[in-house]
Design an enzyme around this catalytic site. Structure first.
Site, PDB file in Angstrom:
ATOM      1  CB  SER A   1       0.772  -5.457 -49.183  1.00  0.00           C
ATOM      2  OG  SER A   1       1.006  -5.165 -47.819  1.00  0.00           O
TER       3      SER A   1
ATOM      4  CG  HIS B   1       2.912  -0.544 -48.641  1.00  0.00           C
ATOM      5  ND1 HIS B   1       2.993  -0.691 -47.278  1.00  0.00           N
ATOM      6  CD2 HIS B   1       2.176  -1.631 -49.082  1.00  0.00           C
ATOM      7  CE1 HIS B   1       2.345  -1.787 -46.899  1.00  0.00           C
ATOM      8  NE2 HIS B   1       1.843  -2.376 -47.974  1.00  0.00           N
TER       9      HIS B   1
ATOM     10  CG  HIS C   1       1.948   4.053 -39.871  1.00  0.00           C
ATOM     11  ND1 HIS C   1       0.641   3.654 -39.736  1.00  0.00           N
ATOM     12  CD2 HIS C   1       2.619   3.010 -40.412  1.00  0.00           C
ATOM     13  CE1 HIS C   1       0.548   2.406 -40.175  1.00  0.00           C
ATOM     14  NE2 HIS C   1       1.729   1.990 -40.581  1.00  0.00           N
TER      15      HIS C   1
ATOM     16  NE  ARG D   1       5.291  -2.683 -38.117  1.00  0.00           N
ATOM     17  CZ  ARG D   1       4.734  -2.383 -39.282  1.00  0.00           C
ATOM     18  NH1 ARG D   1       4.417  -3.364 -40.126  1.00  0.00           N
ATOM     19  NH2 ARG D   1       4.484  -1.136 -39.620  1.00  0.00           N
TER      20      ARG D   1
ATOM     21  CG  ASP E   1       9.471   0.277 -44.337  1.00  0.00           C
ATOM     22  OD1 ASP E   1       9.646  -0.950 -44.243  1.00  0.00           O
ATOM     23  OD2 ASP E   1       8.470   0.784 -44.863  1.00  0.00           O
TER      24      ASP E   1
END
Ligand code: NMX
Ligand code: MLT
Length: 437
Positions: free
Chosen positions: A241, A271, A318, A327, A375
């Site tokens: 992105s 993604h 990743h 995160r 995610d």
């Protein structure tokens, strides 16, 4: 002029000579060579992008303007009565590199409010789309539709382009867009999933507070929103992105064209769509077990079934990270400290996946990083607070990601970064280079 823009101007003026000197005096210094594997394999590890807004260390994870996630949360002014900072203050920090005072933060809060009205034609565009369009398609379309209002494009059209000052138009577009994204997202959510009933913003609330209100979800969802948007904001510049947004902006396309394109990349399952996929995978799996939390053996089998059917385990792996994504850890901490959530069956399952999946992926032997990414953890929090329509999760990611992408393209303009145009070669050329022909 706002304090933020004034400070930004000063920072840009200070920074420009550094970039000019690097190009003029050190332009020939090599940052490494490119291998055939990198040319074919998604340019992994090739150092050819520059940003000062965030940096991703494979072991440590992300730093925003030099700060880890806990340092970021600790440094920024907090919304009164809330555990999390103003998103508006974080925007100030990403743009300028400085931690704003409360006064500077509140100035951004007021500025965004003035710019937050979503044009009626955007609502018309959204309403004209088939209701079963994916919310990411709607979100990206809404951003693109607003291109007609671009200040940069208008001034360019009127011959007012100036390389030294054009960042200001980008900044204005970026801020106008940023201020409208959360209301647009909430509008899409309620139009699609809540019987097309809508809730007006409250002029006394900050961006996170208003987002929760317009979504129709009670506190502490306002804090969830603040946490979520900040955590998803930026992940240096090579992710799809951010890179897409930068690439499109490098053609002097405006913020609307650029970020709409970035959102289309975010919508891919490898993604940003992975957060939706994680929930889908987890829910399907629990449904098969009649809603029960599985045993570790059942879970291990389901993970192997997924891998053996040629699919990836969503939320794991990743391109850069080689440890658990901080995160992920930050959201996990939120779950562990939140009464109700820490004993929630879906959270227990997500935690069990964390115990089992890395071992399975290691044994499988393909993924370079067997640990969870952002995610794997985000959907369960949304689900717990009643946002169960997981098609919508990537839109939430998209609201947050705008903070980083838009700050980056403002700086791209300010530093006069060139149109991006890497060189391609043919397969025969690769074979020649390898001496296998
Ligand atoms: N499950 C199964 N296989 C995997 C996984 C996974 N979670 N992650 C990587 N692999 C495979 C990958 O498909 C590749 O296989 P092949 O050689 O057959 O093409 C091999 O392992 C090597 O891939 P890596 O170099 O480890 O990973 P890469 O840098 O190419 O891709 C991701 C990174 C994130 C795209 C990949 O790990 C993945 O597909 N993960 C699952 C989807 C996901 O969670 N995406 C979200 C990423 C974060 N975000 O929000 O954007
Ligand atoms: C992101 O936040 O963009 C993802 O973790 C993907 C990446 O960094 O490549």
């Amino acid at each position: 002029m706002s304090t933020l823009k004034e400070v930004l101007r000063k920072k840009i003026d200070e920074h420009r000579p550094r970039t000019v000197k690097l190009i003029k005096e050190c332009g020939d210094v090599s940052l490494g060579e490119v291998t055939i594997a990198q040319a074919i394999g998604g340019a992994r590890g090739v150092k050819c992008l520059v940003t000062d807004i965030s940096y991703l260390d494979p072991m440590e994870g992300i730093r925003f303007r030099g700060k880890t996630i806990p340092e970021t949360f600790a440094a920024l002014p907090k919304v009164p009565g809330s555990d999390y900072p103003y998103v508006e203050g974080f925007w100030y920090m990403l743009m300028t590199g400085d931690v704003p005072t409360m006064e500077q933060t509140l100035e951004v809060v007021e500025d965004w409010k003035k710019r937050s009205q979503v044009p009626e034609y955007v609502i018309d565009v959204l309403r004209a789309m088939p209701r079963d369009s994916h919310p990411m398609t709607m979100f990206s379309t809404a951003v693109l539709a607003m291109q007609r209002d671009s200040i940069f494009a208008k001034n360019y059209r009127e011959g007012k382009f100036n390389k030294m000052t054009c960042w200001e138009d980008m900044y204005e577009d970026a801020t106008n867009l940023m201020a409208k994204l959360a209301p647009i997202a909430a509008y899409i959510y309620r139009m699609k999933y809540k019987g097309d009933t809508h809730i007006d913003a409250d002029p006394n609330l900050d961006m996170g507070g208003n987002f929760a209100r317009m979504m129709g979800v009670d506190a502490p969802y306002d804090d969830v929103a603040r946490m979520y948007f900040i955590l998803h904001s930026d992940h240096e510049s090579g992710n799809v992105s951010a890179h897409t947004t930068h690439l499109v902006a490098s053609a002097l396309s405006d913020a609307y064209y650029s970020y709409s394109a970035g959102l289309n990349g975010l919508a891919g399952p490898l993604h940003g769509l992975a957060n939706q996929e994680v929930l889908g995978w987890t829910q399907d799996f629990m449904a098969k077990l009649g809603g029960e939390v599985p045993t570790k053996e059942q879970l291990e089998k389901a993970l192997w079934d997924t891998l053996n059917s040629g699919q990836v385990i969503p939320g794991y792996g990743h391109a850069v990270l080689r440890k658990t994504d901080p995160r992920y850890s930050s959201q996990r901490e939120f779950c562990l400290k939140t009464e109700g959530l820490k004993d929630y069956p879906l959270f227990k399952l997500v935690s069990m996946i964390y115990e089992v999946a890395p071992g399975v992926l290691q044994e499988h032997g393909k993924a370079k990083n067997p640990w969870p990414n952002v995610d794997a953890q985000s959907g369960v929090i949304q689900w717990y607070y009643g946002v169960t329509e997981y098609d919508f999760y990537t839109v939430l990611f998209g609201v947050g990601r705008a903070i980083g992408c838009l700050a980056n393209i403002t700086w791209d303009r300010a530093l006069g970064y060139a149109i991006e145009r890497p060189k391609s070669v043919t397969t025969a050329m690769l074979e020649d280079a390898a001496g296998i022909k």
